[in-house]
Design an enzyme around this catalytic site. Structure first.
Site, PDB file in Angstrom:
ATOM      1  CB  CYS A 127      -0.880  -0.070   1.243  1.00 50.96           C
ATOM      2  SG  CYS A 127      -2.093   1.399   1.114  1.00 50.96           S
ATOM      3  CB  CYS A 130      -1.745   4.820   4.308  1.00 52.73           C
ATOM      4  SG  CYS A 130      -3.264   4.058   3.591  1.00 52.73           S
ATOM      5  CB  SER A 131      -0.457   0.433   6.489  1.00 52.40           C
ATOM      6  OG  SER A 131      -1.447   1.094   7.312  1.00 52.40           O
ATOM      7  CB  CYS A 132      -4.787  -0.475   2.432  1.00 58.05           C
ATOM      8  SG  CYS A 132      -5.624   1.173   2.335  1.00 58.05           S
TER       9      CYS A 132
END
Length: 240
Positions: A127, A130-132
């Site tokens: 991602c 961000c950090s999906c």
């Protein structure tokens, strides 16, 4: 009995004996605390509901995802279902993306796809923004997945980053980096390794580590844990 200060617990020197649990509280942690307390104050959810959800999220792990892929390796019909209707296939291994609230959460109830590797194509998820991450079926993301070092570099130099995880792919295997986003989550279905032809579903699931389901490792007989990589400076650091 000593009459020294603090012996009876009334004038304990907190400044001298109490250390913080973390060295530094980040801006994001401050924002999370403020937002959580505001939501509780406004009645969007209770502190008890937040506690229950936090405990639910913390206990999620990659076992259902490993079971799903192992079953897909063994059952061609289930493999077709997993690739065509991954939400339905998830339910068959005990994962309902609507849980625990009954309607999911903004960060979890999204479109979900399973990416099947082939002899000439290797997938890896990231991602970049961000950090999906497909948390309901893979559990909480590893710390390195959330770092800018991984997020920025994987989309630019995937082979180099994979090599830092110990994964060296042949030149005739293409690498496809799948960037997650706010509305779509992905998981990798790696190829079944040679030497596992007579294995049971349980044996196959053991070698399907979290890292192999992200795409930074390959499942191998005898390897049932995620690799611990040494953090080192990037050869091509991503600026900005």
């Amino acid at each position: 009995m000593s009459d020294a200060p603090g012996a009876h617990g009334h004038d304990h020197d907190h400044a001298r004996t109490v250390a913080p649990m973390v060295e530094e509280v980040t801006d994001f942690e401050v924002l999370e605390i403020a937002l959580r307390e505001l939501c509780i104050e406004k009645g969007l959810f209770t502190a008890e509901e937040h506690r229950r959800f936090t405990e639910f999220a913390e206990q999620i792990g990659p076992t259902p995802a490993a079971t799903l892929v192992a079953r897909a390796w063994l059952e061609p019909d289930f493999r077709e279902l997993a690739l065509a209707e991954p939400m339905t296939a998830s339910k068959e291994v005990g994962v309902d993306w609507l849980e625990p609230t009954g309607f999911g959460t903004p960060s979890d109830f999204t479109a979900f796809s399973i990416l099947a590797d082939t002899p000439t194509l290797h997938h890896v998820i990231v991602c970049a923004l961000c950090s999906c991450y497909p948390r309901p079926i893979l559990g909480n993301s590893p710390e390195w997945y959330r770092t800018p070092n991984y997020r920025r570099r994987m989309v630019r130099w995937p082979r180099q980053v994979l090599s830092e995880f110990g994964l060296q792919l042949p030149d005739d295997v293409s690498v496809r980096v799948q960037d997650s986003n706010q509305k779509h989550r992905f998981m990798v279905m790696p190829q079944r390794p040679a030497g596992t032809e007579d294995w049971t579903r349980e044996q196959l699931a053991e070698i399907l580590t979290r890292d192999s389901l992200i795409g930074v490792a390959l499942p191998k007989p005898g390897v049932t844990t995620n690799a611990v990589t040494t953090i080192r400076p990037a050869v091509h650091p991503a600026g900005g």
